[in-house]
Design a protein around this motif. Structure first.
Motif, PDB file in Angstrom:
ATOM      1  N   TRP A  80      24.796  36.650 128.150  1.00 28.61           N
ATOM      2  CA  TRP A  80      25.379  37.761 127.395  1.00 28.61           C
ATOM      3  C   TRP A  80      26.859  37.516 127.118  1.00 28.61           C
ATOM      4  CZ3 TRP A  80      29.527  40.893 128.231  1.00 28.61           C
ATOM      5  CH2 TRP A  80      29.692  41.941 127.303  1.00 28.61           C
ATOM      6  N   ARG A  81      27.562  36.995 128.120  1.00 33.71           N
ATOM      7  CA  ARG A  81      29.011  36.756 127.960  1.00 33.71           C
ATOM      8  C   ARG A  81      29.284  35.811 126.797  1.00 33.71           C
ATOM      9  NH1 ARG A  81      33.266  33.457 129.996  1.00 33.71           N
ATOM     10  NH2 ARG A  81      31.876  32.063 131.148  1.00 33.71           N
ATOM     11  N   TRP A  82      28.488  34.738 126.684  1.00 33.95           N
ATOM     12  CA  TRP A  82      28.734  33.773 125.620  1.00 33.95           C
ATOM     13  C   TRP A  82      28.231  34.271 124.269  1.00 33.95           C
ATOM     14  CZ3 TRP A  82      32.514  30.805 126.053  1.00 33.95           C
ATOM     15  CH2 TRP A  82      32.853  30.209 127.273  1.00 33.95           C
TER      16      TRP A  82
ATOM     17  N   GLY B  92      32.570  36.582 114.918  1.00 34.07           N
ATOM     18  CA  GLY B  92      31.917  36.872 113.656  1.00 34.07           C
ATOM     19  C   GLY B  92      30.534  36.291 113.475  1.00 34.07           C
ATOM     20  N   ASP B  93      29.914  35.785 114.538  1.00 39.38           N
ATOM     21  CA  ASP B  93      28.563  35.240 114.427  1.00 39.38           C
ATOM     22  C   ASP B  93      27.560  36.391 114.463  1.00 39.38           C
ATOM     23  OD1 ASP B  93      25.975  34.166 115.039  1.00 39.38           O
ATOM     24  OD2 ASP B  93      26.926  32.321 115.733  1.00 39.38           O
ATOM     25  N   PRO B  94      26.885  36.696 113.348  1.00 39.22           N
ATOM     26  CA  PRO B  94      25.988  37.865 113.321  1.00 39.22           C
ATOM     27  C   PRO B  94      24.763  37.688 114.214  1.00 39.22           C
ATOM     28  CG  PRO B  94      25.829  36.614 111.270  1.00 39.22           C
ATOM     29  CD  PRO B  94      26.968  36.029 112.034  1.00 39.22           C
ATOM     30  N   ALA B  95      24.222  36.467 114.285  1.00 36.71           N
ATOM     31  CA  ALA B  95      23.059  36.238 115.153  1.00 36.71           C
ATOM     32  C   ALA B  95      23.430  36.456 116.614  1.00 36.71           C
ATOM     33  CB  ALA B  95      22.505  34.833 114.948  1.00 36.71           C
ATOM     34  N   ALA B  96      24.640  36.017 116.987  1.00 38.63           N
ATOM     35  CA  ALA B  96      25.101  36.208 118.357  1.00 38.63           C
ATOM     36  C   ALA B  96      25.277  37.693 118.665  1.00 38.63           C
ATOM     37  CB  ALA B  96      26.414  35.464 118.580  1.00 38.63           C
ATOM     38  N   ALA B  97      25.733  38.452 117.684  1.00 35.32           N
ATOM     39  CA  ALA B  97      25.909  39.901 117.887  1.00 35.32           C
ATOM     40  C   ALA B  97      24.567  40.569 118.178  1.00 35.32           C
ATOM     41  CB  ALA B  97      26.561  40.517 116.656  1.00 35.32           C
ATOM     42  N   ILE B  98      23.528  40.157 117.457  1.00 35.93           N
ATOM     43  CA  ILE B  98      22.192  40.714 117.694  1.00 35.93           C
ATOM     44  C   ILE B  98      21.694  40.347 119.082  1.00 35.93           C
ATOM     45  CG2 ILE B  98      19.776  40.596 116.959  1.00 35.93           C
ATOM     46  CD1 ILE B  98      20.862  40.160 114.077  1.00 35.93           C
ATOM     47  N   ARG B  99      21.866  39.074 119.453  1.00 39.15           N
ATOM     48  CA  ARG B  99      21.401  38.625 120.758  1.00 39.15           C
ATOM     49  C   ARG B  99      22.187  39.321 121.874  1.00 39.15           C
ATOM     50  NH1 ARG B  99      17.449  38.143 121.603  1.00 39.15           N
ATOM     51  NH2 ARG B  99      17.658  36.781 123.427  1.00 39.15           N
ATOM     52  N   ALA B 100      23.492  39.484 121.690  1.00 43.45           N
ATOM     53  CA  ALA B 100      24.304  40.153 122.707  1.00 43.45           C
ATOM     54  C   ALA B 100      23.840  41.594 122.889  1.00 43.45           C
ATOM     55  CB  ALA B 100      25.780  40.110 122.315  1.00 43.45           C
TER      56      ALA B 100
ATOM     57  N   VAL C 147      20.990  45.381 126.368  1.00 44.51           N
ATOM     58  CA  VAL C 147      20.006  46.441 126.632  1.00 44.51           C
ATOM     59  C   VAL C 147      19.081  46.031 127.763  1.00 44.51           C
ATOM     60  CG1 VAL C 147      18.040  47.691 125.664  1.00 44.51           C
ATOM     61  CG2 VAL C 147      20.118  47.391 124.294  1.00 44.51           C
ATOM     62  N   ARG C 148      18.608  44.786 127.719  1.00 41.23           N
ATOM     63  CA  ARG C 148      17.727  44.285 128.786  1.00 41.23           C
ATOM     64  C   ARG C 148      18.417  44.331 130.144  1.00 41.23           C
ATOM     65  NH1 ARG C 148      16.113  38.467 127.009  1.00 41.23           N
ATOM     66  NH2 ARG C 148      15.400  38.413 129.189  1.00 41.23           N
ATOM     67  N   LEU C 149      19.677  43.934 130.182  1.00 39.34           N
ATOM     68  CA  LEU C 149      20.415  43.928 131.446  1.00 39.34           C
ATOM     69  C   LEU C 149      20.603  45.347 131.978  1.00 39.34           C
ATOM     70  CD1 LEU C 149      23.087  41.177 130.638  1.00 39.34           C
ATOM     71  CD2 LEU C 149      21.291  41.021 132.365  1.00 39.34           C
ATOM     72  N   LYS C 150      20.872  46.298 131.082  1.00 36.69           N
ATOM     73  CA  LYS C 150      21.036  47.690 131.514  1.00 36.69           C
ATOM     74  C   LYS C 150      19.732  48.235 132.075  1.00 36.69           C
ATOM     75  CE  LYS C 150      24.847  48.964 128.436  1.00 36.69           C
ATOM     76  NZ  LYS C 150      25.261  49.771 127.256  1.00 36.69           N
TER      77      LYS C 150
END
Length: 222
Positions: A183-185, A193-201, A206-209
């Motif tokens: 999640w950190r990376w 500005g990486d949109p795919a990374a924003a979705i994955r983060a 959510v999974r971590l919560k």
């Protein structure tokens, strides 16, 4: 994984630290577009064995700035700078071997030069050598080494490396699975500005919560 190959012509000249720029006539001439003065100034410094000047002289010869294009001599001076341990020159030489540009294509030689530059902290070279290990191209396929060098490049701010090392932490490739590090990376790449990374983060957050909530002991019912 697709890698974009960088032509040598896309590489920039290197400059000295800001306080010494005023005393560098070659750079000042180059900066104002006076290649006719910059070229001999860099040549004179290169002939004295100064690695930075060797590299910059090589780039001017390679691109034909202030002279006709002369890739043979450009390559000669580039190799001198690389052998004198200039990381940018080592990386550039690696690109030539990787692409077969004015040199026979050789992935092992590309890996060797990328690795030398990577060890000096050159971020793009760290990404390149990580990719060589990741693909087993010019080096044995080694996910541990790939993860190691991608993470170093990620620490240097390479957004692509940040995304890749996040996926490696998420999947446990080359290192133990660690969803918090993943999640950190992803988050670091998203901030660039990486949109795919924003979705994955977001999804991983959510999974971590949910995992944290599920791990809490249930309240005692009286």
């Amino acid at each position: 994984m697709k890698k974009v190959l960088l032509p040598l012509s896309a590489l920039c000249l290197l400059i000295l630290s800001a306080p010494t720029l005023a005393a560098d006539p070659a750079w000042l001439a180059y900066e104002r577009g006076d290649y006719a003065k910059a070229l001999p100034a860099y040549r004179q410094a290169a002939q004295k064995g100064k690695p930075l000047a060797e590299y910059n002289y090589a780039m001017m010869l390679w691109r034909g700035e202030g002279t006709a294009v002369d890739k043979d001599n450009g390559l000669l001076w580039l190799r001198k700078a690389a052998e004198h341990h200039l990381a940018q020159a080592q990386y550039a030489l690696g690109l030539l071997y990787e692409n077969g540009d004015h040199l026979p294509r050789s992935q092992p030689d590309a890996t060797q030069w990328f690795l030398l530059a990577a060890r000096q902290g050159h971020t793009a070279a760290q990404t390149s050598v990580a990719t060589q290990y990741f693909l087993g191209r010019g080096a044995p396929k080694d996910m541990v080494q790939a993860a190691r060098w991608y993470e170093k490049a990620a620490e240097g701010g390479d957004v692509g490396a940040q995304y890749i090392v996040a996926t490696m932490y998420e999947k446990g490739d080359g290192q133990p699975q660690d969803l918090v590090e993943a999640w950190r990376w992803y988050h670091a790449a998203a901030l660039q500005g990486d949109p795919a990374a924003a979705i994955r983060a977001h999804d991983l957050g959510v999974r971590l919560k949910h995992a944290a909530a599920a791990s809490k002991p249930a309240a005692n019912v009286q």
